[in-house]
Design a protein around this motif. Structure first.
Motif, mmCIF file in Angstrom:
data_model
loop_
_atom_site.group_PDB
_atom_site.id
_atom_site.type_symbol
_atom_site.label_atom_id
_atom_site.label_comp_id
_atom_site.label_asym_id
_atom_site.label_seq_id
_atom_site.Cartn_x
_atom_site.Cartn_y
_atom_site.Cartn_z
ATOM 1 N N LEU A 196 0.832 -1.203 0.000
ATOM 2 C CA LEU A 196 0.000 0.000 0.000
ATOM 3 C C LEU A 196 0.867 1.254 0.000
ATOM 4 C CD1 LEU A 196 -2.534 1.726 0.387
ATOM 5 C CD2 LEU A 196 -2.581 1.056 2.787
ATOM 6 N N TYR A 197 0.772 2.004 -1.105
ATOM 7 C CA TYR A 197 1.432 3.316 -1.220
ATOM 8 C C TYR A 197 0.355 4.402 -1.312
ATOM 9 C CZ TYR A 197 5.834 0.960 -2.661
ATOM 10 O OH TYR A 197 6.974 0.189 -2.730
ATOM 11 N N CYS B 74 -9.885 -4.357 -0.427
ATOM 12 C CA CYS B 74 -8.646 -4.341 0.354
ATOM 13 C C CYS B 74 -8.822 -3.542 1.638
ATOM 14 C CB CYS B 74 -7.513 -3.705 -0.451
ATOM 15 S SG CYS B 74 -7.036 -4.666 -1.881
ATOM 16 N N SER B 75 -8.287 -4.073 2.716
ATOM 17 C CA SER B 75 -8.259 -3.354 3.986
ATOM 18 C C SER B 75 -6.900 -2.642 4.085
ATOM 19 C CB SER B 75 -8.443 -4.337 5.135
ATOM 20 O OG SER B 75 -7.258 -5.082 5.313
ATOM 21 N N ALA B 76 -6.575 -2.184 5.280
ATOM 22 C CA ALA B 76 -5.247 -1.584 5.480
ATOM 23 C C ALA B 76 -4.537 -2.311 6.608
ATOM 24 C CB ALA B 76 -5.379 -0.100 5.766
ATOM 25 N N ASP B 77 -4.947 -3.549 6.874
ATOM 26 C CA ASP B 77 -4.302 -4.337 7.928
ATOM 27 C C ASP B 77 -3.113 -5.093 7.339
ATOM 28 O OD1 ASP B 77 -6.334 -3.597 9.700
ATOM 29 O OD2 ASP B 77 -7.612 -5.240 9.001
ATOM 30 N N ASP B 78 -2.007 -5.075 8.056
ATOM 31 C CA ASP B 78 -0.827 -5.837 7.616
ATOM 32 C C ASP B 78 -1.156 -7.324 7.535
ATOM 33 O OD1 ASP B 78 0.810 -3.696 7.460
ATOM 34 O OD2 ASP B 78 2.252 -4.382 8.954
ATOM 35 N N ASP C 120 1.611 -1.486 4.566
ATOM 36 C CA ASP C 120 1.803 -0.053 4.366
ATOM 37 C C ASP C 120 3.292 0.262 4.182
ATOM 38 O OD1 ASP C 120 1.026 2.563 4.234
ATOM 39 O OD2 ASP C 120 1.036 2.858 6.409
ATOM 40 N N VAL C 121 3.632 0.828 3.045
ATOM 41 C CA VAL C 121 5.050 1.082 2.742
ATOM 42 C C VAL C 121 5.414 2.526 3.113
ATOM 43 C CG1 VAL C 121 6.822 1.007 0.959
ATOM 44 C CG2 VAL C 121 4.853 -0.522 0.804
ATOM 45 N N LYS C 122 6.522 2.678 3.800
ATOM 46 C CA LYS C 122 7.009 4.006 4.179
ATOM 47 C C LYS C 122 8.170 4.415 3.260
ATOM 48 C CE LYS C 122 4.316 4.105 7.795
ATOM 49 N NZ LYS C 122 2.990 4.692 7.580
ATOM 50 N N ASP C 123 8.699 5.586 3.520
ATOM 51 C CA ASP C 123 9.763 6.120 2.659
ATOM 52 C C ASP C 123 11.114 5.485 3.009
ATOM 53 O OD1 ASP C 123 10.901 7.720 0.698
ATOM 54 O OD2 ASP C 123 11.367 9.316 2.132
#
Ligand SMILES: [Zn+2]
Length: 348
Positions: free
Chosen positions: A32-33, A309-313, A329-332
């Motif tokens: 997820l971006y 799609c959810s946002a749960d890992d 969830d992808v971070k920088d």
């Protein structure tokens, strides 16, 4: 007593069997971006720089198996998930997904899905959480007292006294660098107001934003890098077949706080709107803020979506519910950090 012990034993065996089956079964990831852009103030860490995104794609191309979300959904349906498959998704529908992300996706030949909020498509503006950020951070000084009446309750903030010390008021959103006491205070103010606006219905939230805007001395400037997609840009995204568009509601309101009739509108209307622009069926939905209730899933199914799609890992395996696909969830992160995180996600 013997029966209870026996039942507990059976349950324990069933849990272990499920755990082992999951551990040794082929697994995939959905990433997820949000924004592919340079960081300024980034309260929710939504931005990944183009440099880092390119490093992520290179790693996916070399060490994973990039697939489109549609391919992953089909593999899940037939019970043949390729081990190590990774699908890339973006939430919200930032114009930078077309201008910054798509050229890199093409360079590395990595497919992606962009879940788009449709209520912003014709507006050439920023999402409300970005507008709020600009209102609070653009001027050197803010007036002393902000007063809002939200759903019958009075709220007051004094920007010069906003408490720092809550979880979100750490270095998150400041790019790891200290921007000074004033920025920290503004960030604290941002989170505090955001928390009150997030559960509101769109018209109430917009009214509050208008009030904040006039309090903060004017509407925010629109940053091209952070604005939302336009209809012609949605068409341009899909051109070439590497990027697919999905729906992400009309107003990006928490579906879990809305009555079923309004949830239905948010879900159905976002699908119809995108289909009208693109001229073909839209199959995938992403829950705004990853939030939904037991009432939401039947509404998504009823609208004609085949997956959500959810946002749960978590990893996707054949036991996953196709209306509750987890996403990571992808971070920088730079390439090394991303590679480590990727193998961590696959191990879990
Ligand atoms: Zn979103």
């Amino acid at each position: 007593m013997v029966d209870i012990m026996r039942i507990r034993g059976i349950h324990r065996v069933q849990r272990m069997t499920r755990h082992l089956r999951r551990r040794f079964t082929p697994k995939a990831l959905i990433l997820l971006y949000h924004c592919i852009a340079e960081k300024e103030i980034d309260p929710w860490e939504l931005c990944v720089t183009e440099q880092h995104f390119a490093e992520h794609l290179e790693i996916l191309r070399k060490h994973a198996q990039p697939v489109s979300l549609a391919q992953l959904v089909e593999a899940h349906r037939t019970g043949k998930i390729p081990n190590g498959a990774v699908a890339v998704t973006f939430d919200d529908g930032y114009a930078n997904n077309l201008h910054n992300a798509k050229p890199l996706l093409e360079q590395f030949d990595v497919p992606a899905t962009v879940f788009t909020v449709t209520g912003y498509l014709e507006k050439r503006r920023e999402f409300w959480w970005d507008e709020l950020e600009r209102m609070l951070f653009r001027s050197d000084t803010l007036p002393e007292q902000l007063h809002l009446n939200l759903t019958g309750n009075d709220f007051e903030w004094n920007p010069r006294q906003s408490a720092v010390g809550e979880k979100e008021s750490s270095d998150q959103g400041l790019g790891g660098d200290s921007l000074g006491a004033q920025s920290r205070t503004r960030l604290s103010l941002y989170y505090s107001i955001w928390r009150q606006l997030q559960p509101l219905w769109e018209p109430l939230r917009q009214k509050a934003l208008d009030e904040i805007s006039s309090w903060a001395n004017g509407a925010p400037l629109i940053r091209d890098e952070r604005r939302t997609l336009l209809p012609e840009e949605l068409l341009a995204l899909e051109k070439g077949g590497l990027v697919e568009v999905g729906a992400h509601s009309v107003t990006h309101t928490l579906l879990s706080v809305l009555p079923p009739a309004v949830q239905r509108y948010e879900i159905h209307q976002s699908k119809k709107h995108i289909e009208k622009i693109l001229g073909h069926p839209v199959r995938g939905f992403a829950y705004p803020f990853g939030a939904y209730t037991n009432q939401t899933i039947p509404l998504v199914r009823e609208a004609g979506f085949t997956h959500a799609c959810s946002a749960d890992d978590g990893t996707v395996w054949r036991g996953s519910d196709c209306f509750q696909f987890p996403r990571c969830d992808v971070k920088d992160w730079d390439g090394d950090q991303f590679a480590k995180q990727l193998s961590r996600w696959f191990r879990n």
